[in-house]
Design an enzyme around this catalytic site. Structure first.
Site, PDB file in Angstrom:
ATOM      1  N   ASN A  32       0.804  -1.226   0.000  1.00 14.34           N
ATOM      2  CA  ASN A  32       0.000   0.000   0.000  1.00 14.34           C
ATOM      3  C   ASN A  32       0.837   1.277   0.000  1.00 14.34           C
ATOM      4  O   ASN A  32       0.299   2.384   0.066  1.00 14.34           O
ATOM      5  CB  ASN A  32      -0.969   0.019   1.188  1.00 14.34           C
ATOM      6  CG  ASN A  32      -0.265   0.116   2.525  1.00 14.34           C
ATOM      7  OD1 ASN A  32       0.966   0.090   2.602  1.00 14.34           O
ATOM      8  ND2 ASN A  32      -1.043   0.216   3.591  1.00 14.34           N
ATOM      9  N   ASP A  66      -4.042  -2.946  -0.141  1.00  6.60           N
ATOM     10  CA  ASP A  66      -3.893  -3.120   1.300  1.00  6.60           C
ATOM     11  C   ASP A  66      -4.373  -4.506   1.713  1.00  6.60           C
ATOM     12  O   ASP A  66      -5.393  -4.989   1.208  1.00  6.60           O
ATOM     13  CB  ASP A  66      -4.735  -2.044   2.006  1.00  6.60           C
ATOM     14  CG  ASP A  66      -4.317  -1.821   3.438  1.00  6.60           C
ATOM     15  OD1 ASP A  66      -4.360  -2.781   4.228  1.00  6.60           O
ATOM     16  OD2 ASP A  66      -3.944  -0.669   3.770  1.00  6.60           O
ATOM     17  N   ALA A  88       3.161  -5.493   7.065  1.00  4.49           N
ATOM     18  CA  ALA A  88       2.908  -5.230   8.486  1.00  4.49           C
ATOM     19  C   ALA A  88       3.055  -3.744   8.754  1.00  4.49           C
ATOM     20  O   ALA A  88       3.747  -3.034   8.017  1.00  4.49           O
ATOM     21  CB  ALA A  88       3.886  -6.009   9.368  1.00  4.49           C
ATOM     22  N   GLN A  89       2.402  -3.306   9.815  1.00  3.33           N
ATOM     23  CA  GLN A  89       2.708  -1.991  10.365  1.00  3.33           C
ATOM     24  C   GLN A  89       3.853  -2.199  11.345  1.00  3.33           C
ATOM     25  O   GLN A  89       3.666  -2.765  12.415  1.00  3.33           O
ATOM     26  CB  GLN A  89       1.501  -1.388  11.073  1.00  3.33           C
ATOM     27  CG  GLN A  89       1.806  -0.085  11.808  1.00  3.33           C
ATOM     28  CD  GLN A  89       2.353   0.992  10.886  1.00  3.33           C
ATOM     29  OE1 GLN A  89       1.705   1.380   9.941  1.00  3.33           O
ATOM     30  NE2 GLN A  89       3.556   1.471  11.160  1.00  3.33           N
ATOM     31  N   TYR A 154       2.966  -3.595  19.211  1.00  5.01           N
ATOM     32  CA  TYR A 154       3.505  -4.226  18.002  1.00  5.01           C
ATOM     33  C   TYR A 154       3.806  -5.702  18.259  1.00  5.01           C
ATOM     34  O   TYR A 154       3.421  -6.580  17.472  1.00  5.01           O
ATOM     35  CB  TYR A 154       4.767  -3.499  17.534  1.00  5.01           C
ATOM     36  CG  TYR A 154       5.527  -4.232  16.461  1.00  5.01           C
ATOM     37  CD1 TYR A 154       5.062  -4.239  15.150  1.00  5.01           C
ATOM     38  CD2 TYR A 154       6.700  -4.920  16.751  1.00  5.01           C
ATOM     39  CE1 TYR A 154       5.750  -4.926  14.153  1.00  5.01           C
ATOM     40  CE2 TYR A 154       7.394  -5.601  15.766  1.00  5.01           C
ATOM     41  CZ  TYR A 154       6.911  -5.609  14.475  1.00  5.01           C
ATOM     42  OH  TYR A 154       7.591  -6.288  13.485  1.00  5.01           O
ATOM     43  N   LYS A 158       2.124  -9.091  16.409  1.00  6.99           N
ATOM     44  CA  LYS A 158       2.891 -10.113  15.686  1.00  6.99           C
ATOM     45  C   LYS A 158       2.704 -11.487  16.315  1.00  6.99           C
ATOM     46  O   LYS A 158       2.663 -12.511  15.613  1.00  6.99           O
ATOM     47  CB  LYS A 158       4.371  -9.730  15.645  1.00  6.99           C
ATOM     48  CG  LYS A 158       4.676  -8.442  14.906  1.00  6.99           C
ATOM     49  CD  LYS A 158       4.211  -8.478  13.454  1.00  6.99           C
ATOM     50  CE  LYS A 158       5.154  -9.236  12.560  1.00  6.99           C
ATOM     51  NZ  LYS A 158       4.767  -9.116  11.123  1.00  6.99           N
ATOM     52  N   ARG A 218      21.702  -6.727  20.778  1.00  8.26           N
ATOM     53  CA  ARG A 218      20.804  -7.114  19.696  1.00  8.26           C
ATOM     54  C   ARG A 218      21.436  -8.234  18.876  1.00  8.26           C
ATOM     55  O   ARG A 218      22.652  -8.296  18.703  1.00  8.26           O
ATOM     56  CB  ARG A 218      20.524  -5.927  18.762  1.00  8.26           C
ATOM     57  CG  ARG A 218      19.713  -4.816  19.368  1.00  8.26           C
ATOM     58  CD  ARG A 218      18.254  -5.208  19.538  1.00  8.26           C
ATOM     59  NE  ARG A 218      17.472  -4.115  20.090  1.00  8.26           N
ATOM     60  CZ  ARG A 218      17.346  -3.854  21.385  1.00  8.26           C
ATOM     61  NH1 ARG A 218      17.986  -4.622  22.271  1.00  8.26           N
ATOM     62  NH2 ARG A 218      16.591  -2.858  21.803  1.00  8.26           N
ATOM     63  N   ARG A 277      14.553   4.798  24.954  1.00  8.04           N
ATOM     64  CA  ARG A 277      13.245   4.932  24.329  1.00  8.04           C
ATOM     65  C   ARG A 277      12.269   3.898  24.863  1.00  8.04           C
ATOM     66  O   ARG A 277      12.632   2.750  25.136  1.00  8.04           O
ATOM     67  CB  ARG A 277      13.375   4.820  22.813  1.00  8.04           C
ATOM     68  CG  ARG A 277      14.153   5.998  22.236  1.00  8.04           C
ATOM     69  CD  ARG A 277      14.258   5.910  20.742  1.00  8.04           C
ATOM     70  NE  ARG A 277      14.593   7.200  20.155  1.00  8.04           N
ATOM     71  CZ  ARG A 277      14.684   7.437  18.860  1.00  8.04           C
ATOM     72  NH1 ARG A 277      14.461   6.462  18.011  1.00  8.04           N
ATOM     73  NH2 ARG A 277      14.994   8.625  18.404  1.00  8.04           N
ATOM     74  N   GLU A 278      11.032   4.328  24.980  1.00 11.04           N
ATOM     75  CA  GLU A 278       9.988   3.506  25.572  1.00 11.04           C
ATOM     76  C   GLU A 278       9.740   2.240  24.754  1.00 11.04           C
ATOM     77  O   GLU A 278       9.709   2.253  23.539  1.00 11.04           O
ATOM     78  CB  GLU A 278       8.696   4.319  25.652  1.00 11.04           C
ATOM     79  CG  GLU A 278       7.594   3.670  26.451  1.00 11.04           C
ATOM     80  CD  GLU A 278       6.380   4.582  26.570  1.00 11.04           C
ATOM     81  OE1 GLU A 278       5.546   4.304  27.443  1.00 11.04           O
ATOM     82  OE2 GLU A 278       6.291   5.556  25.805  1.00 11.04           O
TER      83      GLU A 278
END
Length: 332
Positions: A32, A66, A88-89, A154, A158, A218, A277-278
């Site tokens: 999209n 979409d 995905a968002q 998020y 998922k 990470r 960051r949160e």
């Protein structure tokens, strides 16, 4: 084969679609073109896949649409033999600000796809899941049996998607595989990621900025390894019904990563630190033994080699990519 890639103009989806088109498959991409990050990156992904199809002898079609459009999804799934669901968002912090959108896309869109596949002659649906489903580690590395207690909307979305895929396999016999990606990076990555930020700042003589104290670790996974494990599922059904970790099986502290980039590009700079960051995870580390056993998965690019590859790509594409990175961080 006839392949549908949802989110096929995005980072992972675009690299996957390009690879499949180059191999001569007939690839349809549904995307999209959401301006979550600059759509110019997605347009370049479409151009790259189109060129790959021309050289590889396959076909490539881009459909702007979409996954929330159930009728469109049903039409496209009906024409495919295998579906790679990459749409995905994305964005942990974005989901904290607006939890409704990732639920609508990541859960509702996935259900549209799974429902369409129940009535179609589909060999397999491969879903992109995320290490965000695990949340705070009770032990490391994460294996697929680790408790799933996500710390962001998020991550919840998922987790719901990969559990729906599992249930549709068990209840309806649909061949599904969910791949839990661990921090994927590489060419055409989102411009607001740590590696792109570090590289951009160092190339411009500015110190890299680490959020928090930099002790967070990470498991960074180079995009070519993610593409390879997806491609292995084109015809391999040994993982049907399974959920698999896809990572590098190694970790690096964010501070060390910043130092690695700094030492490569601008050794005289000092690292800067900013407030954490949160909803960011403290640590991620993938146990990829299950993917290795079922699919022969073996990550080929460690983070040091991957950073060098990304720096080379960045330099070659600096004219158009760097302004996007600078803009992404000017808004944060």
């Amino acid at each position: 084969m006839r392949v549908l890639v949802t989110g096929g103009a995005g980072f992972v989806g675009g690299n996957l679609a390009e690879s499949l088109a180059r191999e001569g498959h007939d690839v349809t991409v549904l995307d999209n073109l959401d301006p979550y990050y600059d759509t110019g990156i997605k347009e370049r992904a479409v151009e790259a896949a189109t060129a790959a199809a021309e050289s590889g002898g396959g076909a490539y079609e881009f459909v702007e649409g979409d996954v929330r459009n159930a009728a469109l999804v049903e039409d496209l799934v009906g024409d495919a033999e295998i579906v790679y669901h990459q749409a995905a968002q994305a964005g942990v912090r974005t989901s904290v600000d607006d939890p409704q959108k990732p639920n609508e896309i990541n859960v509702g869109g996935t259900l549209n796809l799974l429902d369409a596949a129940r009535d179609a002659d589909i060999e397999r649906i491969v879903l992109a899941s995320s290490s965000s489903v695990y949340g705070k580690p009770e032990y490391l590395p994460y294996d697929e049996s680790h408790p799933t207690t996500p710390v962001s909307p998020y991550g919840v979305s998922k987790l719901a998607a990969d559990q729906y895929a599992r249930v549709y396999h068990e209840v309806y016999g649909l061949a599904t595989v969910s791949l839990r990606y661990f921090t994927v990076y590489g060419p055409r990555m989102r411009p607001n990621m740590a590696i792109s930020n570090f590289v951009s700042r160092c190339l411009n003589g500015r110190p890299p900025v680490v959020y928090g104290d930099g002790s967070q670790t990470r498991d960074f996974t180079y995009v070519d390894d993610v593409v390879d494990v997806n491609r292995a599922l084109l015809r391999d059904g040994s993982a049907d019904g399974e959920i698999l970790n896809v990572g590098s099986a190694d970790t690096i502290a964010i501070r060390t990563l910043a130092e690695l980039v700094r030492d490569e590009l601008a050794p005289g700079l000092e690292i800067e630190y900013a407030e954490s960051r949160e909803a960011d995870a403290e640590h991620t580390h993938a146990d990829v033994g299950k993917a290795a056993e079922l699919l022969g998965y073996e990550p080929s690019t460690d983070v040091r080699e991957g950073v060098r590859k990304f720096v080379d790509w960045y330099r070659s594409n600096r004219e158009w990519y760097e302004p996007l990175v600078l803009d992404a961080y000017s808004n944060n």
